[in-house]
Design a protein around this motif. Structure first.
Motif, mmCIF file in Angstrom:
data_model
loop_
_atom_site.group_PDB
_atom_site.id
_atom_site.type_symbol
_atom_site.label_atom_id
_atom_site.label_comp_id
_atom_site.label_asym_id
_atom_site.label_seq_id
_atom_site.Cartn_x
_atom_site.Cartn_y
_atom_site.Cartn_z
ATOM 1 N N ALA A 54 0.813 -1.223 0.000
ATOM 2 C CA ALA A 54 0.000 0.000 0.000
ATOM 3 C C ALA A 54 0.841 1.264 0.000
ATOM 4 C CB ALA A 54 -0.918 0.000 1.224
ATOM 5 N N ASP A 55 2.093 1.169 0.446
ATOM 6 C CA ASP A 55 2.964 2.345 0.479
ATOM 7 C C ASP A 55 3.623 2.627 -0.872
ATOM 8 O OD1 ASP A 55 2.510 2.889 3.193
ATOM 9 O OD2 ASP A 55 4.033 1.433 3.799
ATOM 10 N N LEU A 56 3.428 1.734 -1.811
ATOM 11 C CA LEU A 56 4.026 1.901 -3.141
ATOM 12 C C LEU A 56 3.076 2.743 -4.004
ATOM 13 C CD1 LEU A 56 6.508 0.970 -4.790
ATOM 14 C CD2 LEU A 56 5.122 -0.950 -5.599
ATOM 15 N N VAL A 57 3.360 4.025 -4.103
ATOM 16 C CA VAL A 57 2.506 4.939 -4.864
ATOM 17 C C VAL A 57 3.055 5.048 -6.288
ATOM 18 C CG1 VAL A 57 1.572 7.291 -5.023
ATOM 19 C CG2 VAL A 57 1.957 6.236 -2.780
ATOM 20 N N PRO A 58 2.247 4.785 -7.316
ATOM 21 C CA PRO A 58 2.731 4.865 -8.700
ATOM 22 C C PRO A 58 3.268 6.253 -9.030
ATOM 23 C CG PRO A 58 0.550 3.862 -8.600
ATOM 24 C CD PRO A 58 0.825 4.420 -7.244
ATOM 25 N N TRP A 59 4.242 6.299 -9.929
ATOM 26 C CA TRP A 59 4.889 7.592 -10.210
ATOM 27 C C TRP A 59 3.917 8.619 -10.786
ATOM 28 C CZ3 TRP A 59 4.439 9.118 -15.174
ATOM 29 C CH2 TRP A 59 4.449 8.172 -16.204
#
Length: 282
Positions: A54-59
């Motif tokens: 969930a902490d992986l925010v797309p660029w």
């Protein structure tokens, strides 16, 4: 997708397959209740790294956050984007919203990830980054119980597969496929190239998709599907969020006309290639 591509066409009525890319929760929360109301099944292409972290925010969401939430200059230190940009200045906003997007779409995995980490650090100095807006595993499992949603592969981290090495291709494609098959308990038949436009897929990517066991792959190159359609370059029509209902109807009902224009444009482009010897990545 499976129903459209595996059943012979009968009659002259236009047949349409509805697809969604990436795996955002609003596909479940907003779109799917409406589609179910009208009995419309979908194929949902999901990039799995984002549903698991969930902490992986797309660029592309990081860029939107920069433009919306940062009111002071941001400093990037990685080669290729190094500089100080002020989101409140028109020229800098334009660079962030256009040039930076193009750079990230046309960058290999290692450089892309370095840029993303640099962006995360710069933004977090002004704004607490939220979790991403993707659906989670249990939400996907729950919505699949309706039997009207077919999952499709979309890699793990949503790279431009045309720029991936052979090993990167296999890892990205197989990681996403294995994860979604574990969630759904079913084999995946279809794949969608991230970004999907010209320059976002290649013959080597198509080969890797086929070797991973997919029956076909979708691009975002406009066009209609026929018996002559290449199975690993299936065209689709993109529907943008700001499209009016009138434009949407014209895009769907006028698909054969759009396909004819696209075919003409491609013929002209290929004629130029033959004449001047210029190559391109498809």
């Amino acid at each position: 997708m499976s129903e459209l591509l595996q059943r012979p066409r009968t009659g002259t009525r236009i047949r349409v397959a509805v697809t969604f890319d990436d795996g955002y929760f609003d596909n479940i929360d907003v779109a799917m209740p409406i589609l179910r109301q009208y009995g419309i099944p979908i194929t949902w292409f999901v990039a799995t790294d984002f549903i698991d972290n969930a902490d992986l925010v797309p660029w592309w969401d990081l860029i939107d956050l920069t433009l919306a939430e940062c009111y002071e200059p941001v400093e990037f230190t990685v080669d290729g984007i190094k500089g100080i940009y002020d989101p409140t200045v028109v020229a800098d906003r334009q660079w962030l919203n256009t040039r930076l997007r193009m750079i990230l779409k046309s960058t290999g995995l290692l450089q892309r990830d370095a840029i993303i980490e640099d962006m995360r650090y710069a933004i977090s100095r002004q704004y607490t980054l939220p979790t991403n807006s993707y659906a989670r595993e249990e939400e996907i499992k729950s919505v699949l119980q309706g039997g009207d949603i077919e999952l499709g592969g979309h890699t793990g981290s949503h790279p431009n597969v045309a720029l991936c090495s052979s090993d990167e291709l296999k890892a990205e494609i197989n990681r996403g496929k294995i994860r979604l098959e574990k969630i759904s308990g079913q084999s995946l038949n279809w794949f969608a190239y991230p970004f999907g436009g010209r320059g976002a897929f290649s013959p080597s990517a198509a080969k890797a998709v086929q070797e991973a066991g997919f029956n076909g792959a979708c691009s975002l190159v406009s066009g209609t599907v026929s018996m002559k359609t290449e199975k690993y370059m299936i065209p689709r029509y993109a529907i943008s969020p700001n499209m009016t209902m009138e434009t949407f109807k014209a895009r769907v009902l006028g698909a054969p006309l759009y396909a004819g224009l696209e075919s003409l444009r491609s013929s002209i482009s290929m004629s130029s290639v033959r004449k001047y010897g210029k190559g391109f990545v498809g």
